[in-house]
Design a protein around this motif. Structure first.
Motif, short mmCIF file in Angstrom:
data_model
loop_
_atom_site.label_atom_id
_atom_site.label_comp_id
_atom_site.label_asym_id
_atom_site.label_seq_id
_atom_site.Cartn_x
_atom_site.Cartn_y
_atom_site.Cartn_z
N ASN A 177 0.75 -1.22 0.22
CA ASN A 177 -0.05 0.19 0.03
C ASN A 177 0.90 1.21 -0.07
O ASN A 177 1.27 1.73 1.12
N ASN A 178 1.36 1.77 -1.42
CA ASN A 178 2.16 2.78 -1.51
C ASN A 178 1.60 4.14 -1.77
O ASN A 178 1.81 5.20 -1.41
N ALA A 179 0.25 4.04 -2.38
CA ALA A 179 -0.62 5.01 -2.94
C ALA A 179 -1.10 5.89 -1.93
O ALA A 179 -1.32 5.48 -0.63
N SER A 180 -0.92 7.32 -2.02
CA SER A 180 -0.95 8.24 -0.81
C SER A 180 -1.00 9.61 -1.36
O SER A 180 -0.30 9.91 -2.58
N ALA A 181 -1.75 10.60 -0.78
CA ALA A 181 -2.04 11.98 -1.28
C ALA A 181 -1.34 12.63 0.17
O ALA A 181 -1.82 12.06 1.25
N ILE A 182 -0.80 13.83 -0.21
CA ILE A 182 -0.32 14.50 1.03
C ILE A 182 -0.96 16.06 0.87
O ILE A 182 -1.05 16.49 -0.13
N ASN A 183 -1.26 16.46 1.93
CA ASN A 183 -1.83 17.80 2.12
C ASN A 183 -1.54 18.08 3.64
O ASN A 183 -2.30 17.53 4.52
N LEU A 184 -0.64 19.40 3.86
CA LEU A 184 -0.26 19.70 5.29
C LEU A 184 -0.96 20.88 5.74
O LEU A 184 -0.44 21.57 6.63
N SER A 185 -2.12 21.13 5.15
CA SER A 185 -3.25 22.41 5.73
C SER A 185 -3.56 22.14 7.08
O SER A 185 -3.73 20.82 7.53
N ARG A 186 -3.55 23.24 7.59
CA ARG A 186 -4.27 23.09 9.13
C ARG A 186 -5.49 23.03 8.78
O ARG A 186 -6.27 23.22 7.73
N SER A 187 -6.31 22.95 10.24
CA SER A 187 -7.81 22.42 10.06
C SER A 187 -8.73 23.51 9.27
O SER A 187 -9.63 23.16 8.82
N GLU A 188 -8.53 24.85 9.38
CA GLU A 188 -9.36 25.91 8.80
C GLU A 188 -8.91 26.40 7.44
O GLU A 188 -9.62 26.82 6.83
N ASP A 189 -7.79 25.54 7.14
CA ASP A 189 -7.38 26.09 5.86
C ASP A 189 -7.55 25.03 4.63
O ASP A 189 -7.57 25.56 3.47
N ILE A 190 -7.78 23.92 5.16
CA ILE A 190 -8.12 22.78 3.89
C ILE A 190 -9.41 22.96 3.78
O ILE A 190 -10.40 22.99 4.25
N ALA A 191 -9.54 22.59 2.21
CA ALA A 191 -11.00 22.71 1.80
C ALA A 191 -11.62 21.20 1.98
O ALA A 191 -10.79 20.29 2.00
N VAL A 192 -12.82 21.08 2.16
CA VAL A 192 -13.44 19.79 2.52
C VAL A 192 -13.06 18.93 1.40
O VAL A 192 -13.04 17.90 1.74
N SER A 193 -13.21 19.05 0.25
CA SER A 193 -12.92 18.39 -0.96
C SER A 193 -11.49 17.68 -0.87
O SER A 193 -11.18 16.55 -1.05
N ARG A 194 -10.53 18.55 -0.34
CA ARG A 194 -9.28 17.87 -0.16
C ARG A 194 -8.99 17.12 1.06
O ARG A 194 -8.33 16.27 1.16
N PHE A 195 -9.95 17.45 2.13
CA PHE A 195 -9.76 16.55 3.24
C PHE A 195 -10.35 15.17 2.89
O PHE A 195 -9.82 14.38 3.23
N ASP A 196 -11.61 15.49 2.26
CA ASP A 196 -12.04 13.95 1.70
C ASP A 196 -11.22 13.36 0.79
O ASP A 196 -11.13 12.09 1.04
N LEU A 197 -10.71 13.92 -0.22
CA LEU A 197 -9.69 13.19 -0.88
C LEU A 197 -8.29 12.46 -0.12
O LEU A 197 -8.28 11.25 -0.51
N ILE A 198 -7.79 13.08 0.74
CA ILE A 198 -6.61 12.42 1.59
C ILE A 198 -7.26 11.14 2.31
O ILE A 198 -6.52 10.23 2.45
N GLN A 199 -8.29 11.37 2.91
CA GLN A 199 -8.82 10.14 3.46
C GLN A 199 -9.29 9.14 2.70
O GLN A 199 -8.92 7.80 3.04
N GLN A 200 -9.81 9.26 1.55
CA GLN A 200 -10.25 8.50 0.58
C GLN A 200 -9.21 7.60 0.07
O GLN A 200 -9.13 6.15 -0.13
#
Length: 280
Positions: A95-118
């Motif tokens: 399991n190597n596939a991974s997305a990175i986004n180091l934004s803080r809680s108020e800065d990340i778009a919901v779509s990007r939050f969902d993307l990295i969890q998915q």
């Protein structure tokens, strides 16, 4: 123990660490399925599933490139089954596939939050689950996830909560499945680098050329992964290990050959506590 004839299913393996693990296995004559989204060349990032397949075959292995989005549960089932049918089973899942986004809680778009969890947590769960029926039938089956130790440090959560949740989620999948499948002899382990690794993610998401120069090459992760695959699946499962620690257990003491730039000091990776020990 050689990986000759073994079949590896690697997600996100068109470049970087995933490709390096694939090439290391290919040197033994392994079969490698490269399951990733990159079918067409990216304007900034090197590699496609087809160039990865060429590299694997040049290294001595057999390759099967598959276009796969790990968010697509139906596609995962189809392509794991297709890969197993092609090579007569699956011995190792990475399991190597991974997305990175180091934004803080108020800065990340919901779509990007969902993307990295998915991609990170959900994708790891779905791919691992799809491979399990074939791993049950394999000799010395391993699932290796590239995720950090479950060290519950509040500052790591506070600095980039969405990303930390996603990566720790990958580790929790590993933690749970290691116990769930212990009796049937399928090993689940997690591997993480002690230092940053010179990949596109580091170059474009973390620190550019300067961070690349302070990193190790992906081959250190490939050699550590290879060492894990040599271990007994029944005896070695549920571990969260750093690349350097695994290689030290194998007797290695000099890591200078992995440096991207020997003149630069190394950067300790995210989710790794600085224990004060020098990095070579």
């Amino acid at each position: 123990m050689s990986l000759a004839g073994k079949t590896l299913f690697i997600t996100g393996g068109s470049r970087g660490i995933g490709l390096s693990i694939a090439e290391r296995a290919a040197r033994d004559g392994a079969n490698v399925i490269i399951a990733a989204k990159t079918a067409d060349p990216h304007p900034k990032l090197p590699g496609t599933i087809y160039s990865a397949a060429e590299a694997i075959e040049s290294a001595g292995g057999k390759a099967m490139p598959l276009i796969l989005d790990v968010r697509d549960a139906d596609a995962i089932e189809r392509q794991v089954n297709e890969a197993a049918s092609r090579f007569g089973g699956i011995d190792i899942c990475v399991n190597n596939a991974s997305a990175i986004n180091l934004s803080r809680s108020e800065d990340i778009a919901v779509s990007r939050f969902d993307l990295i969890q998915q991609i990170n947590m959900r994708g790891t769960f779905l791919v691992s689950r799809a491979c399990v029926p074939f791993l049950r039938e394999a000799k010395n089956p391993h699932v290796l996830t590239l995720s950090p130790p479950l060290t519950m440090r509040a500052d790591w959560f506070a600095d980039h909560l969405p990303y930390t949740l996603s990566k720790y989620g990958m580790s929790m999948v590993t933690f749970g499945m290691a116990e769930e499948y212990r009796e049937v002899g399928v090993a689940f382990n997690a591997l993480w680098p002690r230092t940053t690794i010179a990949t596109a993610a580091v170059e474009f998401s973390l620190g550019g050329d300067e961070m690349m120069r302070r990193s190790r090459r992906p081959e250190i992760m490939a050699d550590a992964a290879y060492a894990i695959f040599q271990r007994s699946a029944r005896d070695y499962s549920g571990n969260f290990v750093l690349d350097e620690d695994i290689l030290r257990e194998e007797g290695m003491t000099d890591f200078s050959g992995y440096r991207f730039d020997p003149a630069e000091p190394l950067e300790i990776d995210i989710f790794v506590a600085d224990d004060g020990q020098p990095v070579a």
